[in-house]
Design a protein around this motif. Structure first.
Motif, PDB file in Angstrom:
ATOM      1  N   ILE A   1      29.507  39.920  37.566  1.00 55.28           N
ATOM      2  CA  ILE A   1      28.833  40.759  38.552  1.00 55.28           C
ATOM      3  C   ILE A   1      27.839  39.929  39.352  1.00 55.28           C
ATOM      4  O   ILE A   1      27.126  39.083  38.811  1.00 55.28           O
ATOM      5  CB  ILE A   1      28.118  41.928  37.855  1.00 55.28           C
TER       6      ILE A   1
ATOM      7  N   ARG B   1      20.642  49.069  40.020  1.00 55.65           N
ATOM      8  CA  ARG B   1      22.056  49.066  40.395  1.00 55.65           C
ATOM      9  C   ARG B   1      22.811  47.988  39.615  1.00 55.65           C
ATOM     10  O   ARG B   1      23.940  48.215  39.180  1.00 55.65           O
ATOM     11  CB  ARG B   1      22.194  48.805  41.893  1.00 55.65           C
ATOM     12  N   GLY B   2      22.195  46.825  39.432  1.00 62.19           N
ATOM     13  CA  GLY B   2      22.841  45.762  38.681  1.00 62.19           C
ATOM     14  C   GLY B   2      23.124  46.149  37.245  1.00 62.19           C
ATOM     15  O   GLY B   2      24.214  45.897  36.711  1.00 62.19           O
TER      16      GLY B   2
ATOM     17  N   THR C   1      23.396  49.199  36.098  1.00 59.80           N
ATOM     18  CA  THR C   1      24.404  50.262  36.129  1.00 59.80           C
ATOM     19  C   THR C   1      25.808  49.682  36.306  1.00 59.80           C
ATOM     20  O   THR C   1      26.758  50.096  35.622  1.00 59.80           O
ATOM     21  CB  THR C   1      24.107  51.253  37.272  1.00 59.80           C
ATOM     22  N   GLU C   2      25.949  48.706  37.199  1.00 54.76           N
ATOM     23  CA  GLU C   2      27.259  48.082  37.411  1.00 54.76           C
ATOM     24  C   GLU C   2      27.722  47.348  36.158  1.00 54.76           C
ATOM     25  O   GLU C   2      28.912  47.379  35.821  1.00 54.76           O
ATOM     26  CB  GLU C   2      27.188  47.127  38.598  1.00 54.76           C
TER      27      GLU C   2
ATOM     28  N   ASN D   1      28.923  50.013  33.654  1.00 48.54           N
ATOM     29  CA  ASN D   1      30.178  50.657  34.058  1.00 48.54           C
ATOM     30  C   ASN D   1      31.358  49.696  33.978  1.00 48.54           C
ATOM     31  O   ASN D   1      32.460  50.083  33.560  1.00 48.54           O
ATOM     32  CB  ASN D   1      30.049  51.213  35.473  1.00 48.54           C
ATOM     33  N   ALA D   2      31.142  48.449  34.381  1.00 49.13           N
ATOM     34  CA  ALA D   2      32.238  47.474  34.346  1.00 49.13           C
ATOM     35  C   ALA D   2      32.626  47.137  32.912  1.00 49.13           C
ATOM     36  O   ALA D   2      33.815  47.006  32.596  1.00 49.13           O
ATOM     37  CB  ALA D   2      31.825  46.209  35.093  1.00 49.13           C
TER      38      ALA D   2
ATOM     39  N   LYS E   1      34.575  50.020  31.461  1.00 49.13           N
ATOM     40  CA  LYS E   1      35.941  50.065  31.979  1.00 49.13           C
ATOM     41  C   LYS E   1      36.850  49.120  31.207  1.00 49.13           C
ATOM     42  O   LYS E   1      37.985  49.471  30.853  1.00 49.13           O
ATOM     43  CB  LYS E   1      35.945  49.699  33.467  1.00 49.13           C
TER      44      LYS E   1
END
Length: 251
Positions: free
Chosen positions: A91, A100-101, A103-104, A107-108, A111
């Protein structure tokens, strides 16, 4: 005499021991194909299910044919683990928008783990000696640098990296794994702390708050994962505030 135009049958194609015939219906394999299929098996059923016989069945070949591409089962397991590690994304973090970082990253990671949930339990299923290459080093350094750059100590950064893996792995195995596989008529063990069926089964136990909680909006696994991220963001914000206070006690 009439010329004999009948031709003899061609000689069969010679092949090495265990190698599929070139003129057969068997497909040509590669290590990439084997690694992907091995990851799919381990991800759904665990590494114990990843045997040479099972893998050969998936490709419609004999187990002996696989040895033209891999040395043994240990190499197959290593290929699956290495492939699993490689699907974790790198990321591009922005320290000006750290929420946001984070959160990403959550989520990544979710996944990747959700796609192959049992593959993340390598330490439980197998004693592995895997050489994942430099990717994991780069991944760890990048996220550690991100946490340090936003104002956390290295010790806090290490704790948060560990927390990310525990948060996501625990959620995937205890929530996503069940949620993705449950039938429509299964008790709601995902969003309900205690399903109504269990509350009704023991009426002698007073449970007014648990019953009241059932009236809250129903949540799916995505909603519940947002709660996990929100709680982690609050914890990071508190750490940052404590660090700022320690550096500037008079402010």
């Amino acid at each position: 005499m009439a010329e004999n135009k009948e031709k003899s049958s061609p000689e069969p194609i010679k092949r090495g021991r265990g190698r599929p015939r070139k003129d057969s219906e068997f497909q040509t394999l590669s290590k990439d194909q084997i690694a992907q299929k091995a990851l799919e098996i381990a991800g759904a059923e665990g590494y114990d299910a990843l045997t040479m016989h099972r893998l050969a069945t998936e490709f419609n070949v004999t187990p002996r044919a696989l040895y033209n591409y891999v040395a043994d089962r240990q190499e197959v397991i290593n290929l699956a683990v290495s492939r699993f590690i490689s699907i974790n994304p790198l990321i591009e973090f922005d320290c000006n928008d750290w929420k946001r970082g984070v959160t990403e990253a959550y989520n990544a990671t979710r996944k990747a783990y959700r796609a192959y949930p049992r593959a993340s339990q390598m330490a439980l299923d197998e004693k592995l000696k895997v050489e994942p290459g430099p990717f994991r080093n780069e991944l760890m350094e990048r996220i550690l640098a991100f946490y340090v750059d936003i104002g956390l100590t290295l010790k806090q950064a290490v704790a948060l990296v560990r927390a990310l893996e525990r948060d996501v792995l625990g959620f995937v195995m205890h929530v996503d794994y069940y949620y993705d596989r449950r039938s429509k008529d299964s008790p709601d063990y995902v969003s309900s702390l205690v399903p109504l069926q269990l509350l009704d089964a023991y009426p002698e136990v007073p449970t007014p708050l648990a019953r009241q909680s059932l009236e809250l909006p129903q949540q799916d696994s995505d909603d519940l994962f947002e709660e996990v991220i929100e709680l982690r963001l609050l914890a990071i914000a508190q750490m940052l505030e404590l660090n700022r206070t320690a550096e500037n006690p008079e402010q």
